[in-house]
Design a protein around this motif. Sequence first.
Motif, PDB file in Angstrom:
ATOM      1  N   TYR A 322       0.792  -1.322   0.111  1.00  0.00           N
ATOM      2  CA  TYR A 322      -0.169  -0.236   0.132  1.00  0.00           C
ATOM      3  C   TYR A 322       0.885   1.397   0.099  1.00  0.00           C
ATOM      4  O   TYR A 322       0.711   2.278  -0.643  1.00  0.00           O
ATOM      5  N   LEU A 323       1.935   1.137   0.832  1.00  0.00           N
ATOM      6  CA  LEU A 323       2.836   2.386   0.686  1.00  0.00           C
ATOM      7  C   LEU A 323       3.343   2.565  -0.625  1.00  0.00           C
ATOM      8  O   LEU A 323       3.552   3.691  -1.092  1.00  0.00           O
ATOM      9  N   VAL A 324       4.043   1.600  -1.283  1.00  0.00           N
ATOM     10  CA  VAL A 324       4.487   1.542  -2.680  1.00  0.00           C
ATOM     11  C   VAL A 324       3.324   2.319  -3.551  1.00  0.00           C
ATOM     12  O   VAL A 324       3.608   3.089  -4.357  1.00  0.00           O
ATOM     13  N   ASP A 325       2.359   1.522  -3.418  1.00  0.00           N
ATOM     14  CA  ASP A 325       1.244   2.033  -4.417  1.00  0.00           C
ATOM     15  C   ASP A 325       0.975   3.432  -4.231  1.00  0.00           C
ATOM     16  O   ASP A 325       0.727   4.197  -5.261  1.00  0.00           O
ATOM     17  N   CYS A 326       0.791   4.120  -3.135  1.00  0.00           N
ATOM     18  CA  CYS A 326       0.529   5.398  -2.705  1.00  0.00           C
ATOM     19  C   CYS A 326       1.479   6.419  -3.224  1.00  0.00           C
ATOM     20  O   CYS A 326       1.345   7.401  -4.065  1.00  0.00           O
ATOM     21  N   LEU A 327       2.970   5.787  -3.194  1.00  0.00           N
ATOM     22  CA  LEU A 327       4.036   6.771  -3.700  1.00  0.00           C
ATOM     23  C   LEU A 327       3.638   6.635  -5.301  1.00  0.00           C
ATOM     24  O   LEU A 327       3.965   7.666  -5.890  1.00  0.00           O
ATOM     25  N   HIS A 328       3.515   5.610  -5.816  1.00  0.00           N
ATOM     26  CA  HIS A 328       3.445   5.460  -7.369  1.00  0.00           C
ATOM     27  C   HIS A 328       2.391   6.484  -7.822  1.00  0.00           C
ATOM     28  O   HIS A 328       2.558   7.086  -8.814  1.00  0.00           O
ATOM     29  N   ASN A 391      15.718 -13.056  -5.160  1.00  0.00           N
ATOM     30  CA  ASN A 391      14.994 -12.092  -4.202  1.00  0.00           C
ATOM     31  C   ASN A 391      15.247 -10.789  -4.511  1.00  0.00           C
ATOM     32  O   ASN A 391      14.439 -10.148  -4.284  1.00  0.00           O
ATOM     33  N   ALA A 392      16.122 -10.445  -5.504  1.00  0.00           N
ATOM     34  CA  ALA A 392      15.943  -9.226  -6.097  1.00  0.00           C
ATOM     35  C   ALA A 392      15.046  -8.932  -7.049  1.00  0.00           C
ATOM     36  O   ALA A 392      14.175  -7.825  -6.959  1.00  0.00           O
ATOM     37  N   THR A 393      14.579  -9.927  -7.789  1.00  0.00           N
ATOM     38  CA  THR A 393      13.409  -9.708  -8.753  1.00  0.00           C
ATOM     39  C   THR A 393      12.158  -9.927  -7.622  1.00  0.00           C
ATOM     40  O   THR A 393      11.046  -9.237  -8.352  1.00  0.00           O
ATOM     41  N   TYR A 394      12.118 -10.682  -6.653  1.00  0.00           N
ATOM     42  CA  TYR A 394      11.011 -10.556  -5.732  1.00  0.00           C
ATOM     43  C   TYR A 394      10.510  -8.999  -5.526  1.00  0.00           C
ATOM     44  O   TYR A 394       9.309  -8.845  -5.484  1.00  0.00           O
ATOM     45  N   TRP A 395      11.525  -8.247  -4.850  1.00  0.00           N
ATOM     46  CA  TRP A 395      11.136  -6.893  -4.716  1.00  0.00           C
ATOM     47  C   TRP A 395      10.704  -6.133  -5.642  1.00  0.00           C
ATOM     48  O   TRP A 395       9.761  -5.350  -5.696  1.00  0.00           O
ATOM     49  N   LEU A 396      11.129  -6.472  -6.838  1.00  0.00           N
ATOM     50  CA  LEU A 396      11.017  -5.636  -8.080  1.00  0.00           C
ATOM     51  C   LEU A 396       9.681  -6.137  -8.680  1.00  0.00           C
ATOM     52  O   LEU A 396       8.734  -5.173  -9.095  1.00  0.00           O
ATOM     53  N   GLU A 397       9.187  -7.341  -8.594  1.00  0.00           N
ATOM     54  CA  GLU A 397       8.059  -7.762  -9.031  1.00  0.00           C
ATOM     55  C   GLU A 397       6.814  -7.637  -8.171  1.00  0.00           C
ATOM     56  O   GLU A 397       5.881  -7.501  -8.580  1.00  0.00           O
ATOM     57  N   GLU A 398       6.863  -8.380  -6.962  1.00  0.00           N
ATOM     58  CA  GLU A 398       6.075  -8.608  -6.052  1.00  0.00           C
ATOM     59  C   GLU A 398       5.610  -7.002  -5.435  1.00  0.00           C
ATOM     60  O   GLU A 398       4.449  -7.204  -5.072  1.00  0.00           O
ATOM     61  N   PHE A 399       6.598  -6.425  -4.964  1.00  0.00           N
ATOM     62  CA  PHE A 399       6.361  -5.060  -4.471  1.00  0.00           C
ATOM     63  C   PHE A 399       6.447  -4.006  -5.329  1.00  0.00           C
ATOM     64  O   PHE A 399       6.232  -2.685  -4.660  1.00  0.00           O
ATOM     65  N   HIS A 400       6.435  -4.066  -6.628  1.00  0.00           N
ATOM     66  CA  HIS A 400       6.617  -2.837  -7.444  1.00  0.00           C
ATOM     67  C   HIS A 400       7.708  -1.966  -7.224  1.00  0.00           C
ATOM     68  O   HIS A 400       7.610  -0.824  -7.757  1.00  0.00           O
ATOM     69  N   VAL A 401       8.808  -2.456  -6.510  1.00  0.00           N
ATOM     70  CA  VAL A 401       9.794  -1.458  -6.170  1.00  0.00           C
ATOM     71  C   VAL A 401      10.728  -1.006  -7.521  1.00  0.00           C
ATOM     72  O   VAL A 401      10.767  -2.063  -8.522  1.00  0.00           O
TER      73      VAL A 401
END
Length: 733
Positions: A322-328, A391-401
């Motif tokens: 939700y935090l990432v989504d709001c920032l985006h 793990n790198a791709t996990y944060w990029l894909e699952e959390f949209h970082v």
Amino acid sequence: MTAAAPSPVPVDHDTLRAVAAGTFYDPHAVLGPHVGDGAVTVRTLRPLADRVVVTTATGSVDAQHESDGVWVALLPGTVVPDYRLEVTYGGHTTTVDDPYRFLPTVQELDRHLVREGRHEQLWQVLGANVHTYPGQLGEVRGTSFAVWAPNARAVRVVGDFNHWQGATHAMRSLGDSGIWELFVPGVEAGARYKYEILGADGSWRQKADPLAKGTEVPPATASVVVESRFTWSDDAWMTARAERDPHTGPLSVYEVHLGSWRQGLSYRDLAHQLTEYVLETGFTHVELLPVAEHPFGGSWGYQVSSYYAPTSRFGHPDDFRYLVDCLHRAGIGVILDWVPAHFPKDEWALAQFDGTALYEHPDPLLGEQPDWGTYVFNFGRSEVRNFLVANATYWLEEFHVDALRVDAVASMLYLDYSRQPGQWRPNVYGGRENLEAISFLQEANATAYRRAPGIMMIAEESTAWPGVTAPTSANGLGFGLKWNMGWMNDTLRYLQESPINRRYHHHEITFSMVYAYSEHFVLPISHDEVVHGKGSLYGRMPGDHWQKLAGVRALLAYQWTHPGKQLLFMGQEFAQQGEWAESRSLDWFALDDASHRGVQRCLTDLNALYRATPALWQLDETPDGFEWLASDEADLNLLAYVRKGVGTPPAVVVVNFAGVPHEGWRVPLPQGGRWREAFNSDAEIYGGSGVGNLGAVQAEPVTHYARAWSAEVRVPPLGAIVLVADDAPADDA
């Protein structure tokens, strides 16, 4: 002649005892359904039960106690039916499903990819994953547990669903993959669990799940089953991200430690308050100190125990989404610090995971980091590399970082990092380069850029290692950007000098341009520079209160106009006086003082100027975007340079690090015409003295510093001005 009644599939007594103890490597070979002798044998481990009944859609069969809590029943036919177990303890009967009637949830292809170190979505097969299966007796929901522990003799899953007693939930070994697996019906999101691992030494160890997607709040250490129910609303951002190259656009980063920005906030609180603040101050991105779970808050997240779990200190993983989504949705990118260099030695986490050096290198000269008292990953082991690359791709894909800033890259590159002679082991060629770590970094970067177009991989690399941001195809490390630690160290060292002494250190403030295009740089003033006795930016400036604030404003103006991207640690945007400490909130009370609000306003206006002036970022990566106008004014503590774009008006920057103004200083200009004073760090609205140029100056055909055009300007004390041409570059510029 009457046919003999079918008999249960035989199992020898020693095997039954091992199954009952939860030490048998393949409990599914004994427990669950097995077809043989014209019937289906069902065995289940139910210690202390008074009665066990196997129920199907067509009837029920009483099971018989066989040995050590193992019960056995025979079902008619040769097809395994959907069944449940009715288990009675002390007169109370419960209906449960049988974990041992399900096929492995980790498929052969998955096991092959894990063995090869090529499973790029490792989190989907290892760890705890909620599954649903249809059945004649109704839908079955539960959790598949899978863990890599190749040297274990047995593995059991324990949790609040089995009273932390693992014998009834022993996992099966999936052969040479080293993976142990068990599907447990009825275990839903929110359940707490760990693995009990029997090592070759005969000792049991309780371990948190290396691929746990959630954890208890520290200091509690159990893993938590997580099922995401979050619905993203950042489609527009993600679509645009995939189509743009962020390395070539404006990038100003606000570095944040979530726990101390404003203490007591959850991810969802931060989603609103942090987003609003970053939007107001104009940064393009936030960078979060490590969010992955860590046991000790004082490590700021740099000693990670659960690489796949956002810290539970601030809420559920979906709250972090939700935090990432709001920032985006506000148009703000998210950079996450990532720590693949080392991990802590806590006995309940990755260290000695299956009783052997599994994730860490077994050689102490290669597997321990003396500076931090941590273990170093075994980068040459395919499964360990897979764990980290995925793990790198996990944060990029699952959390949209949107980017990962990779911590402590230098410690990975050099075998002798922080080690004395005799305390490190050379590579196969006798050199000090860590060839396995280099290969890992190249693989992680290449995989991330391939799988998530539009992201950035950023290196915190403190040496002169060549090719950090060169592509892997050219034998580079493959990062997109690198922190410019040289610029940071030289600049802060220069500014700590009293203005009267800065003339003797002028080379420190100009040296960065000697190597500015050797890599693609971020200019950082990070958390490391305002802690551990170094003091805040304010505290490092010489002079009285006014001079300190003016010095901070001048530094920010210099940083924001220097080639490279920008990064500033929280609190410095309003010149916090006290040194940062993770145990308390920022000194927001400073904004009650108009002079500190002035620094914040100055930084906000710098961000607006930066975004609106392509000359300040369009050609960051090429010498075509910068030219010195005056670099040798050491006695004046003054710099002048021009920033250029493509088909866009140039910007001239004059920075005065002296404590006095320079009246009527003639600035060489790249072209004639009118030059608008687009920014002045000494403006009264910022708390400055108001020395300026009444909004604009007119170029004169007076040759100065070999330039055909120049103008006399007022340069403020401890200040910077930015002049932007009213017209695009002239042909004779």
